[in-house]
Design a protein around this motif. Sequence first.
Motif, short mmCIF file in Angstrom:
data_model
loop_
_atom_site.label_atom_id
_atom_site.label_comp_id
_atom_site.label_asym_id
_atom_site.label_seq_id
_atom_site.Cartn_x
_atom_site.Cartn_y
_atom_site.Cartn_z
N TYR A 135 -6.69 -2.15 0.32
CA TYR A 135 -5.78 -1.13 -0.21
C TYR A 135 -5.28 -1.45 -1.61
CZ TYR A 135 -5.87 1.46 4.11
OH TYR A 135 -6.30 2.23 5.16
N TRP A 136 -5.16 -2.70 -1.99
CA TRP A 136 -4.81 -3.03 -3.38
C TRP A 136 -5.85 -3.97 -4.00
CZ3 TRP A 136 -1.56 -3.99 0.79
CH2 TRP A 136 -1.48 -5.29 1.23
N THR A 137 -7.09 -3.86 -3.54
CA THR A 137 -8.20 -4.59 -4.15
C THR A 137 -8.86 -3.70 -5.19
OG1 THR A 137 -8.61 -5.79 -2.08
CG2 THR A 137 -10.37 -5.79 -3.74
N PRO A 138 -8.94 -4.12 -6.46
CA PRO A 138 -9.51 -3.25 -7.49
C PRO A 138 -11.03 -3.12 -7.36
CG PRO A 138 -9.03 -5.40 -8.41
CD PRO A 138 -8.49 -5.41 -7.01
N GLU A 139 -11.55 -2.03 -7.86
CA GLU A 139 -13.00 -1.82 -7.85
C GLU A 139 -13.71 -2.92 -8.64
OE1 GLU A 139 -14.60 0.56 -6.28
OE2 GLU A 139 -13.06 2.03 -5.77
N ASN A 140 -13.15 -3.25 -9.80
CA ASN A 140 -13.70 -4.33 -10.63
C ASN A 140 -12.63 -4.71 -11.66
OD1 ASN A 140 -13.99 -2.42 -12.91
ND2 ASN A 140 -15.71 -1.60 -11.68
N LYS A 141 -12.97 -5.59 -12.58
CA LYS A 141 -11.99 -6.06 -13.57
C LYS A 141 -11.55 -4.96 -14.52
CE LYS A 141 -13.42 -10.92 -13.59
NZ LYS A 141 -13.90 -12.06 -14.40
N GLN A 142 -12.38 -3.97 -14.72
CA GLN A 142 -12.05 -2.90 -15.65
C GLN A 142 -11.37 -1.71 -14.97
OE1 GLN A 142 -15.29 -4.36 -15.68
NE2 GLN A 142 -14.50 -5.71 -17.29
N THR A 143 -11.75 -1.42 -13.74
CA THR A 143 -11.29 -0.21 -13.06
C THR A 143 -10.56 -0.55 -11.77
OG1 THR A 143 -13.23 0.96 -13.91
CG2 THR A 143 -12.02 2.02 -12.13
N THR A 144 -9.37 0.02 -11.61
CA THR A 144 -8.63 -0.21 -10.37
C THR A 144 -9.23 0.59 -9.23
OG1 THR A 144 -7.05 1.52 -10.97
CG2 THR A 144 -6.49 -0.75 -11.55
N GLY A 145 -9.55 1.85 -9.49
CA GLY A 145 -10.11 2.70 -8.45
C GLY A 145 -9.12 3.77 -7.99
N GLU A 146 -9.67 4.82 -7.40
CA GLU A 146 -8.85 5.95 -6.93
C GLU A 146 -7.80 5.51 -5.92
OE1 GLU A 146 -9.46 8.75 -3.36
OE2 GLU A 146 -10.86 9.43 -4.90
N HIS A 147 -8.17 4.61 -5.01
CA HIS A 147 -7.25 4.22 -3.95
C HIS A 147 -6.00 3.54 -4.50
CE1 HIS A 147 -9.69 0.70 -4.78
NE2 HIS A 147 -8.94 -0.07 -4.01
N ILE A 148 -6.17 2.74 -5.55
CA ILE A 148 -5.01 2.07 -6.14
C ILE A 148 -4.19 3.04 -6.98
CG2 ILE A 148 -4.32 0.30 -7.81
CD1 ILE A 148 -6.53 -1.46 -6.68
N GLN A 149 -4.84 3.96 -7.65
CA GLN A 149 -4.10 4.96 -8.41
C GLN A 149 -3.21 5.80 -7.51
OE1 GLN A 149 -7.19 7.06 -10.48
NE2 GLN A 149 -7.81 5.26 -11.66
N VAL A 150 -3.71 6.15 -6.33
CA VAL A 150 -2.90 6.89 -5.36
C VAL A 150 -1.75 6.02 -4.87
CG1 VAL A 150 -2.90 7.92 -3.05
CG2 VAL A 150 -4.77 8.42 -4.64
N LEU A 151 -2.04 4.75 -4.58
CA LEU A 151 -0.99 3.84 -4.11
C LEU A 151 0.10 3.67 -5.18
CD1 LEU A 151 -0.05 2.00 -1.83
CD2 LEU A 151 -1.43 0.15 -2.85
N GLN A 152 -0.29 3.57 -6.43
CA GLN A 152 0.69 3.46 -7.51
C GLN A 152 1.58 4.69 -7.56
OE1 GLN A 152 -2.00 2.94 -10.81
NE2 GLN A 152 -1.98 0.69 -10.69
N ARG A 153 0.99 5.86 -7.32
CA ARG A 153 1.78 7.09 -7.37
C ARG A 153 2.78 7.17 -6.23
NH1 ARG A 153 -3.14 9.61 -9.11
NH2 ARG A 153 -3.55 10.42 -7.03
N VAL A 154 2.37 6.77 -5.01
CA VAL A 154 3.30 6.92 -3.89
C VAL A 154 4.37 5.81 -3.87
CG1 VAL A 154 1.65 8.17 -2.47
CG2 VAL A 154 1.80 5.69 -2.24
N ILE A 155 4.03 4.62 -4.40
CA ILE A 155 5.07 3.60 -4.57
C ILE A 155 6.12 4.11 -5.55
CG2 ILE A 155 5.56 1.28 -5.45
CD1 ILE A 155 4.26 1.15 -2.77
N ASN A 156 5.67 4.79 -6.60
CA ASN A 156 6.55 5.59 -7.45
C ASN A 156 7.70 4.75 -8.03
OD1 ASN A 156 7.66 7.82 -8.71
ND2 ASN A 156 8.55 8.67 -6.84
N LEU A 157 7.34 3.72 -8.78
CA LEU A 157 8.37 2.84 -9.37
C LEU A 157 9.32 3.59 -10.28
CD1 LEU A 157 6.34 -0.40 -10.21
CD2 LEU A 157 7.84 0.02 -8.25
N LEU A 158 8.85 4.68 -10.88
CA LEU A 158 9.71 5.44 -11.79
C LEU A 158 10.58 6.45 -11.04
CD1 LEU A 158 7.26 6.10 -14.78
CD2 LEU A 158 8.97 4.28 -14.54
N ASN A 159 10.39 6.55 -9.74
CA ASN A 159 11.20 7.45 -8.90
C ASN A 159 11.15 8.89 -9.40
OD1 ASN A 159 12.74 7.92 -6.63
ND2 ASN A 159 14.70 7.49 -7.63
N GLU A 160 9.94 9.34 -9.69
CA GLU A 160 9.75 10.70 -10.20
C GLU A 160 9.27 11.63 -9.09
OE1 GLU A 160 8.55 9.54 -14.79
OE2 GLU A 160 6.97 9.96 -13.33
#
Length: 419
Positions: free
Chosen positions: A394-419
Amino acid sequence: MTQIPKQAVLLIHGIGEQRPMDTLRGFVDMIWKRNPDVHHAHAATGVFSKPDDISGSYELRRLTTTKDRNGVRTDFFEFYWAHMMEGTTMGHVLPWLKHLLLRRPGSLPRALQGAWWVLTGIVLVALFFWLLTALPESWRFWHLPKWISAAIGLLATLALAPVLKKFVGDAARYLTPLPINIHRRQEIRAKGVEVLNKLHESGEYQRIILAGHSLGSVIGYDILTHAWPAYAEQAQPLAHPVLNQLEDLLQSSGLEIDAYQHAQLALGNELRANGCAWLVTDFITMGSPLAHAEVLMAINREDLHSKQAERELPTCPPQLEASRFSYPPASKVRRLHYAAVFGPTRWSNVYFPARAIVYGDVIGGPLRNVFGLGIRDCPVRTSIWGGFLSHTNYWTPENKQTTGEHIQVLQRVINLLNE
């Protein structure tokens, strides 16, 4: 000097022989370090490893960020519980395994039915070949040398036992309320509630995010369930206009998730203004076995629905009484009931859809139809290993350059900016 506002993220790891901080460091790398959308233009993007004065364990640290784009700093904590599960034996596992296997596969959630057949097949193979070694030569219908039967039985057992003991064992002990497990269940839950209370009582944080992976999501759910009632009693029984709007929203013909979660955030602010110290704005589940709650937390689907209706197992949105989840229902002056934790707390669930047992994540799954339409279900995908056995990615990146769709979604729902 003005104090920089802070928020806390409490991460709960999943099953297995976890090492303290390993889970948290990987999680922080993806949620903070490799998330440029939250970084301040003139602040560093690293973290500082500071003493953890919340958990009481010298094995743990808190990872503190610099200020984000909104000027807020985040403290990441790990609730580490693996050491409380030491000493697992097959005696802990077998009652739980019996509960799962000695039933019609059709009574299981669809996602688990394939796994039931595979697990049952391995058990039957092991039993069959062990039986062949025990039968007298004249009784055996299959004339196979005993040493071959014993070898096959041993291989099947060796394939099954370590998985059951080291990984399934944690789930079996935590999810089975038998006398031999009660002490461990109580210890983990009590410690989790203590940690959450300390985060509230520290006075450092304006917001808390609780995130759980795998069995950690079940533990997180239990922590919220048992911590909330004390906070619900704190709120002054005053008129709550936002609460009224939120409860009215639930009477509409279809619950729109964005509108509901926006109203939840507003309700949390209103409760705090009325004396309730509850700070948990978000609950994030990843690969959650709660998707199979009808067999893991209840006898069957009907039993699960009964426990939810009786408010033993909180739902999102909370169970209603006379169109309200606050009481007294007919009064203009009310307070939230003891199972209404997901009134002010948003719930987002990230999962890899499973197929053919080994692709995606058969342990997790959607939760809206299990715990309520107020949950934001987020199916994701990854190309890691071609999507093979994705439960730990769930938080393993696709590679060193790309995080991947799954991590981008996780970043959005964690929502550190509380938006």
